[in-house]
Motif scaffolding. Sequence first.
Motif, PDB file in Angstrom:
ATOM      1  N   GLU A  56     -20.569 -32.366 -11.986  1.00 48.89           N
ATOM      2  CA  GLU A  56     -20.979 -33.267 -13.060  1.00 48.89           C
ATOM      3  C   GLU A  56     -21.230 -34.670 -12.499  1.00 48.89           C
ATOM      4  O   GLU A  56     -22.125 -35.377 -12.933  1.00 48.89           O
ATOM      5  CB  GLU A  56     -19.882 -33.293 -14.132  1.00 48.89           C
ATOM      6  N   ALA A  57     -20.423 -35.053 -11.516  1.00 53.70           N
ATOM      7  CA  ALA A  57     -20.573 -36.395 -10.928  1.00 53.70           C
ATOM      8  C   ALA A  57     -21.876 -36.492 -10.151  1.00 53.70           C
ATOM      9  O   ALA A  57     -22.531 -37.533 -10.150  1.00 53.70           O
ATOM     10  CB  ALA A  57     -19.381 -36.717 -10.029  1.00 53.70           C
ATOM     11  N   GLU A  65     -16.022 -35.610  -0.035  1.00 57.28           N
ATOM     12  CA  GLU A  65     -15.295 -36.065  -1.226  1.00 57.28           C
ATOM     13  C   GLU A  65     -14.956 -34.880  -2.136  1.00 57.28           C
ATOM     14  O   GLU A  65     -13.905 -34.864  -2.772  1.00 57.28           O
ATOM     15  CB  GLU A  65     -16.107 -37.119  -1.974  1.00 57.28           C
ATOM     16  N   VAL A  68     -11.740 -33.631  -1.022  1.00 57.25           N
ATOM     17  CA  VAL A  68     -10.623 -34.468  -1.493  1.00 57.25           C
ATOM     18  C   VAL A  68     -10.242 -34.053  -2.915  1.00 57.25           C
ATOM     19  O   VAL A  68      -9.065 -33.915  -3.246  1.00 57.25           O
ATOM     20  CB  VAL A  68     -11.013 -35.970  -1.447  1.00 57.25           C
ATOM     21  N   VAL A  69     -11.268 -33.820  -3.735  1.00 56.62           N
ATOM     22  CA  VAL A  69     -11.029 -33.502  -5.147  1.00 56.62           C
ATOM     23  C   VAL A  69     -10.446 -32.092  -5.298  1.00 56.62           C
ATOM     24  O   VAL A  69      -9.377 -31.914  -5.880  1.00 56.62           O
ATOM     25  CB  VAL A  69     -12.345 -33.630  -5.960  1.00 56.62           C
TER      26      VAL A  69
ATOM     27  N   ILE B  16     -16.229 -37.954 -16.387  1.00 55.30           N
ATOM     28  CA  ILE B  16     -17.299 -38.330 -15.454  1.00 55.30           C
ATOM     29  C   ILE B  16     -18.201 -39.414 -16.039  1.00 55.30           C
ATOM     30  O   ILE B  16     -18.659 -40.299 -15.323  1.00 55.30           O
ATOM     31  CB  ILE B  16     -18.130 -37.089 -15.062  1.00 55.30           C
ATOM     32  N   ARG B  20     -18.966 -42.862 -14.122  1.00 57.49           N
ATOM     33  CA  ARG B  20     -20.317 -43.357 -13.800  1.00 57.49           C
ATOM     34  C   ARG B  20     -20.470 -44.819 -14.220  1.00 57.49           C
ATOM     35  O   ARG B  20     -21.120 -45.611 -13.527  1.00 57.49           O
ATOM     36  CB  ARG B  20     -21.358 -42.504 -14.522  1.00 57.49           C
ATOM     37  N   GLY B  79     -11.904 -39.326  -5.200  1.00 57.62           N
ATOM     38  CA  GLY B  79     -13.010 -38.514  -4.691  1.00 57.62           C
ATOM     39  C   GLY B  79     -14.206 -38.540  -5.633  1.00 57.62           C
ATOM     40  O   GLY B  79     -15.355 -38.679  -5.206  1.00 57.62           O
ATOM     41  N   LEU B  80     -13.916 -38.439  -6.937  1.00 59.25           N
ATOM     42  CA  LEU B  80     -15.013 -38.406  -7.915  1.00 59.25           C
ATOM     43  C   LEU B  80     -15.761 -39.736  -7.970  1.00 59.25           C
ATOM     44  O   LEU B  80     -16.991 -39.764  -8.070  1.00 59.25           O
ATOM     45  CB  LEU B  80     -14.468 -38.042  -9.303  1.00 59.25           C
ATOM     46  N   ALA B  82     -16.079 -41.849  -5.509  1.00 60.84           N
ATOM     47  CA  ALA B  82     -16.882 -41.925  -4.283  1.00 60.84           C
ATOM     48  C   ALA B  82     -18.182 -41.133  -4.469  1.00 60.84           C
ATOM     49  O   ALA B  82     -19.263 -41.608  -4.095  1.00 60.84           O
ATOM     50  CB  ALA B  82     -16.085 -41.397  -3.091  1.00 60.84           C
ATOM     51  N   ILE B  83     -18.084 -39.952  -5.081  1.00 62.52           N
ATOM     52  CA  ILE B  83     -19.291 -39.146  -5.342  1.00 62.52           C
ATOM     53  C   ILE B  83     -20.237 -39.890  -6.294  1.00 62.52           C
ATOM     54  O   ILE B  83     -21.445 -39.968  -6.061  1.00 62.52           O
ATOM     55  CB  ILE B  83     -18.906 -37.765  -5.922  1.00 62.52           C
ATOM     56  N   ALA B  84     -19.673 -40.466  -7.362  1.00 58.43           N
ATOM     57  CA  ALA B  84     -20.507 -41.170  -8.350  1.00 58.43           C
ATOM     58  C   ALA B  84     -21.177 -42.398  -7.726  1.00 58.43           C
ATOM     59  O   ALA B  84     -22.330 -42.709  -8.041  1.00 58.43           O
ATOM     60  CB  ALA B  84     -19.657 -41.576  -9.556  1.00 58.43           C
ATOM     61  N   GLN B  86     -21.995 -42.748  -4.530  1.00 60.59           N
ATOM     62  CA  GLN B  86     -23.067 -42.241  -3.671  1.00 60.59           C
ATOM     63  C   GLN B  86     -24.281 -41.833  -4.508  1.00 60.59           C
ATOM     64  O   GLN B  86     -25.423 -42.096  -4.137  1.00 60.59           O
ATOM     65  CB  GLN B  86     -22.575 -41.050  -2.850  1.00 60.59           C
ATOM     66  N   ALA B  87     -24.004 -41.195  -5.654  1.00 60.13           N
ATOM     67  CA  ALA B  87     -25.103 -40.777  -6.535  1.00 60.13           C
ATOM     68  C   ALA B  87     -25.865 -41.992  -7.045  1.00 60.13           C
ATOM     69  O   ALA B  87     -27.059 -41.916  -7.352  1.00 60.13           O
ATOM     70  CB  ALA B  87     -24.560 -39.953  -7.699  1.00 60.13           C
ATOM     71  N   ALA B  92     -20.129 -44.952   0.067  1.00 64.65           N
ATOM     72  CA  ALA B  92     -18.733 -45.066  -0.380  1.00 64.65           C
ATOM     73  C   ALA B  92     -17.928 -43.938   0.219  1.00 64.65           C
ATOM     74  O   ALA B  92     -18.470 -42.865   0.509  1.00 64.65           O
ATOM     75  CB  ALA B  92     -18.662 -44.986  -1.909  1.00 64.65           C
ATOM     76  N   ARG B  93     -16.648 -44.176   0.441  1.00 66.15           N
ATOM     77  CA  ARG B  93     -15.755 -43.084   0.801  1.00 66.15           C
ATOM     78  C   ARG B  93     -14.352 -43.348   0.276  1.00 66.15           C
ATOM     79  O   ARG B  93     -13.948 -44.487   0.052  1.00 66.15           O
ATOM     80  CB  ARG B  93     -15.712 -42.813   2.317  1.00 66.15           C
ATOM     81  N   SER B  94     -13.620 -42.263   0.053  1.00 72.41           N
ATOM     82  CA  SER B  94     -12.245 -42.383  -0.410  1.00 72.41           C
ATOM     83  C   SER B  94     -11.310 -42.508   0.788  1.00 72.41           C
ATOM     84  O   SER B  94     -11.587 -41.982   1.870  1.00 72.41           O
ATOM     85  CB  SER B  94     -11.868 -41.153  -1.239  1.00 72.41           C
TER      86      SER B  94
END
Lengths: 419, 419
Positions: A56-57, A65, A68-69, B16, B20, B79-80, B82-84, B86-87, B92-94
Amino acid sequence: MARIVMKFGGTSMAGIERIRTVAKLVKREWEAGNQIAVVVSAMAGDTDRLVGFCREASSLYDPREYDVVVSSGEQVTSGLLAIALQAAGVPARSWLGWQLPIRTSDVHASARIEDIDTTELDRSLAAGEIAVIPGFQGATEGNRVTTLGRGGSDTSAVAMAAAMKADRCDIYTDVDGVYTTDPRIVPRARKLQKVTYEEMLELASVGAKVLQTRSVGLAMKEGVRVQVLSSFVGEDGVVRPGTLIVGEEEIDDMERQLITGIAHDKNEAKVTLVEVPDRPGAVAAIFGPLAAGGINVDMIVQNIAHATGSTDVTFTVPKADLARAIDLLEKARGEIGYTKLIHDTRIAKITVVGVGMRSHAGVAATMFATLGARGINILAITTSEIKVSVLIEEDYTELAVRVLHTAYGLDAAEEPEAA
Amino acid sequence: MARIVMKFGGTSMAGIERIRTVAKLVKREWEAGNQIAVVVSAMAGDTDRLVGFCREASSLYDPREYDVVVSSGEQVTSGLLAIALQAAGVPARSWLGWQLPIRTSDVHASARIEDIDTTELDRSLAAGEIAVIPGFQGATEGNRVTTLGRGGSDTSAVAMAAAMKADRCDIYTDVDGVYTTDPRIVPRARKLQKVTYEEMLELASVGAKVLQTRSVGLAMKEGVRVQVLSSFVGEDGVVRPGTLIVGEEEIDDMERQLITGIAHDKNEAKVTLVEVPDRPGAVAAIFGPLAAGGINVDMIVQNIAHATGSTDVTFTVPKADLARAIDLLEKARGEIGYTKLIHDTRIAKITVVGVGMRSHAGVAATMFATLGARGINILAITTSEIKVSVLIEEDYTELAVRVLHTAYGLDAAEEPEAA
């Protein structure tokens, strides 16, 4: 005293009540004087929830990542099982992947275990402490969290057993062993006492979803004795023996069957490319793009050339990848030069497996004759040293499994009592 | 270019969609050319769920394993995010607690941060990468996972800001700043532009739940400039300035108010021990057992001795601890020697806070006169250099806050428009 790895899947860890049941099973082995490491999955459904968050992200989530999750699910259950064991009066502690550490490759989301440092673990086990280890996870040399890919906890357990030089790796699951075939299809299917690594590999790869294929390959390579058994015990609290997965040398001739089991797989789709020019490089032009796209091609059948100088090529791909495979093949149409692409998802693969067939001719012949007698059409055939697979129409799956089970003499003497 | 720590609480991370939104806020600061570390809480409700599991597994859970379980909530959100990020096109990193590492004491479940190694982090920030750091967690010297106790993510953020020598630590929350008092009680309450650490400490400790007390103490000790602001932005996507929490020297005389704010706290209960013998050691006999039981005693009032040579001792304890406090006091009754124990949970503590009162007499007198004029009875009084607290009957809480807000000239010129 033995060293034992016990592995529990998501259903066994789904909720505190079940975790307490697991703690009881572990305590029993510990009270028998064994050194125990327990490898646990996340609670059933939890990994799906976490994977869902990542998707979803971002559909293009960073696998570092993602790891990590999703690795957090096993972190939770390992802490909880340690608490439940302590509450049952047994010394226990959790060891996260980075704490041991379990070193893996840096291919995130499907990493491979490279090395497990058991120095601290050995000390803890020697002191009588139970080690609880989250499955599915590890850490890279650079200390990033990794996961092994779905179903990776079986692999974690086998790798732990190898690193610890364990006497046995017991995989507790929701079935009580490996059967000659799916008992839902054949009520007279028998539970196997022993099965070889090679047989288990063939069975696992064609749909007998008891163990993750990679874990079986690792057990074979490392010589880990694996036992599959049920974590759901009866009134008496006693665990029934399951199926041992061992090297061929551990199965004596008396026990050996010609055929060990029959598996079926409905997850493949058949693709036929019609009138492919019969020239060098034609096959590479087909399978190159599919391999580059990460699509796993299974059975491949190429007929002899037509008089026109062309040939039909048939193969199977996972149903989930069919749309992508068609897309790739249509893009490569000019280069391959076929006239037509036909696909069919209503097919099934039936496989008979047995190390005994190495020394006995006629296994394939029996298969073809048995299926033919029932009017079941064979669409494709592949063989290896210890298996024969045929592709048939999906509607005939159960019938085919039943008649083959009888033909190879696998039926139990009596139907089991209704559960 | 500035270095900024941004901290987001559980409500901002709940799902999420909200993550965002957080990513957008972070991106904006990053696009302005700043180096950013983001500290995140677990999704709202997640920590409660995990704590619930531990309690269900055992009421006497091992805090080391509890920490393994509950720290996973922040691991997921870091983690989430960091993914958001990047999107959203931002590198970014955790960084998990053990990865930096964030070294803490080994007092599990309420550890204290001792040291944060920012060597690798600095490199990553210098490369333009955003660091996402789970709040609430750390690791001991022996590499066990720790947590800082509930609300610890604020402390994580301030500690990160101190270690990174950040120019500012922005705490995003569900209120948009620190108000002169609770706007639900006094609609004309004003948002403060600046407040001193000491004032914030007093406000936080008496019920203004904007920041965790420990984080304010740490900010004061380390001189971290903290800003409290809302993560819920308007249509235009612009974040409104919140309240800055800074050293006294940063507030010039023009800005300084006599009284900064008025807080109330309904979470205390009053206990009175009647006719305690007036002899040396009597007070120690009361508060010794309570301290040993980990019960936090707040206001203490001891009247002068009766003619009989005894005195009444009144004090407050958290409502949640009242039953345990009574139990401890009844067990110590022989030693203390009181004749009767009276308790009352229908009380409230009203506190006026302001560094300005140091140089102005009459703050307390105004308070007593204002409450007295409305017939509000004062049950107990405590004062410090920058605050005066009184205990009153709970029913008068809102009235007391309103009349004091007006008496100290804190009312805004106009009521805000209805939201």
